[in-house]
Motif scaffolding. Structure first.
Motif: not given
Length: 489
Positions: A228-237
């Motif tokens: 449901l949510y991009p991993a790239s935005e989760f880890f690097f946001g």
């Protein structure tokens, strides 16, 4: 019969089995213990375990399965039009259980008879009836909820009677068979030791399986979150702004920065103080001083973390503001409020002191005395012996103690909630308010959020990420420990 009293009955039957099994073996041996294959207590223990284990197994299995089966049967009575999703069904089932509990209380207190209870309809004042026995129901009770509650109550009664009969029956069968097989030539010791070994293996396996279950629970929910949510935005946001109305930004970097920043400050407080205290207690303190100081120091480990949190909120925070705040004693304006990284870090460091000191003290005491004697015999002073012999030899264990303290700091919640604030930000200022991963996990799983939404599932992703990082730290520490151990083998 309640599960508690059923358990007491099984215990009483097994205790009786112990006495009769021991007496039967001695009688078969003619009172001569030398004619027995095993000690008399083993014969009694064999009957006791043969009675206790089957009964407890049935009782525990029944208590686990009964709610699941009853809930499945009652859920089938709820019309599909009464709920929209699984959350709505769970709320209805909760009302059903509450109404069934109220009906039980009303019947047991004589407020209503069983016949009148069966004749109740949704048009009657059921809420008032339940309120008179202390059970509050928030909404109007519909006809299908009342019918389901009556069915739930009836099926629960039947299930309890079946549980009682089956548990006592299985225990009694085990009691009779084991008592009948008791003789002076029976290998009771072998049987008892096999059962005990199996129980120990089961206990060890339970701990491992619990860990595996936790990991898989985190993993599956984390996978659902990343769908449901991009991993790239989760880890690097760099922004943490959950919004249940949509448009959430769930960057984890501010949370992990706050977690590690507070943990580092806590370790900077706990490790030197705890290690110096351990060195003093193990190498310099006399027996009387050690007997008094070590238990007093370990009392810190028994204080609840909520007390530490209140201490941070009410004492340490205001004290730091009076020093570093606007108009404070030092004449600087670094600290706007009592909730800050430095507040939580200092209090958490005090909490971690006994973890470091107690473990390090035990590890230092485990260093062979011959190594100290050899160093002193070569002309080294006590302080040189500690620095060049004792501490290097104890270093692997001390690293383990520090790692344990670090894991405790990373997982702390209450001190951070009350002492550090709730601001998710990337900031080097130790006098600023920040938050940690654990506090966000708690906040994301409280409230009325849908557990299928990213805002709720993100808690599992946070937990899984924290687990992986902690596992990595453990691996690194293990490598360091093994490297240094090779020098002292």
């Amino acid at each position: 019969m309640s599960a508690f009293w059923l358990f007491i009955l099984v215990l009483a039957l097994s205790a009786t089995g112990f006495v009769l099994g021991r007496a039967r073996a001695m009688k078969d041996a003619g009172g001569d213990i030398r004619r027995l294959h095993s000690l008399p207590s083993y014969y009694g223990s064999n009957v006791m375990l043969s009675t206790l284990i089957p009964g407890l197994f049935v009782l525990v299995a029944w208590l686990i399965m009964q709610p699941i089966i009853l809930q499945t049967q009652i859920a089938a009575m709820i019309p599909d039009t009464a709920f929209e999703d699984a959350g709505g069904l769970n709320l209805i089932l909760s009302d059903v259980r509450r109404v069934a509990l109220g009906l039980d209380a009303a019947v047991s207190q004589g407020v209503i008879s069983v016949q009148d209870m069966r004749a109740l309809s949704s048009g009657d004042d059921v809420r008032g009836l339940l309120g008179s026995v202390g059970v509050a129901v928030g909404s109007q009770i519909s006809a299908f909820v009342l019918d389901a509650a009556r069915a739930y109550r009836s099926q629960s009664d039947v299930a309890h009677w079946l549980m009682t009969a089956l548990t006592l029956g299985v225990s009694f069968i085990g009691f009779v068979l084991a008592l009948k097989a008791t003789s002076r030539t029976a290998r009771a010791r072998n049987k008892v030791e096999t059962v005990v070994r199996t129980l120990l293996l089961a206990a060890a396996s339970l701990a491992v399986l619990t860990t595996v279950g936790i990991v898989f629970s985190l993993l599956f929910n984390t996978i659902e979150f990343f769908k449901l949510y991009p991993a790239s935005e989760f880890f690097f946001g760099t922004t943490w702004a959950p919004s249940f109305g949509g448009g959430s930004e769930l960057g984890v970097l501010p949370l992990f920065w706050g977690t590690f920043y507070i943990s580092i400050i806590a370790l900077l407080v706990a490790v030197p103080i705890g290690l110096f205290a351990a060195i003093y207690l193990s190498e310099y303190a006399g027996p009387k001083t050690r007997a008094f100081a070590k238990p007093l120091l370990e009392v810190l480990a028994g204080i609840p973390t909520i007390v530490y949190g209140l201490f941070a909120l009410l004492t340490v925070g205001p004290m730091l503001v009076s020093l570093f705040g606007d108009g404070g004693m030092l004449g600087v304006d670094w600290m706007a409020g009592g909730r800050a990284v430095i507040t939580a870090g200092l209090v958490m460091g005090v909490m971690l002191i006994p973890f470091v000191s107690s473990l390090s003290d035990d590890i230092i005491n485990a260093v062979p005395q011959a190594m100290r004697d050899g160093s002193l015999g070569l002309g080294a002073t006590p302080s040189e012996t500690i620095k060049q012999v004792v501490l290097p030899a104890a270093l692997p264990g001390i690293v383990g103690a520090i790692l344990l303290a670090a894991s405790r700091a990373i997982g702390e919640t209450m001190i951070v909630v009350l002492g550090a604030g709730a601001a998710a930000q990337l900031d080097m200022n130790p006098f600023a308010a920040m938050t940690t991963v654990t506090t966000r996990i708690v906040s994301q799983l409280t409230g009325d959020a849908d557990f299928s939404s990213p805002e709720a599932l993100v808690a599992f992703a946070l937990g899984m990420t924290l687990f992986v990082i902690t596992l990595g730290l453990n691996v690194i520490a293990l490598v360091i420990v093994r490297k240094y151990r090779e020098q002292y083998d």
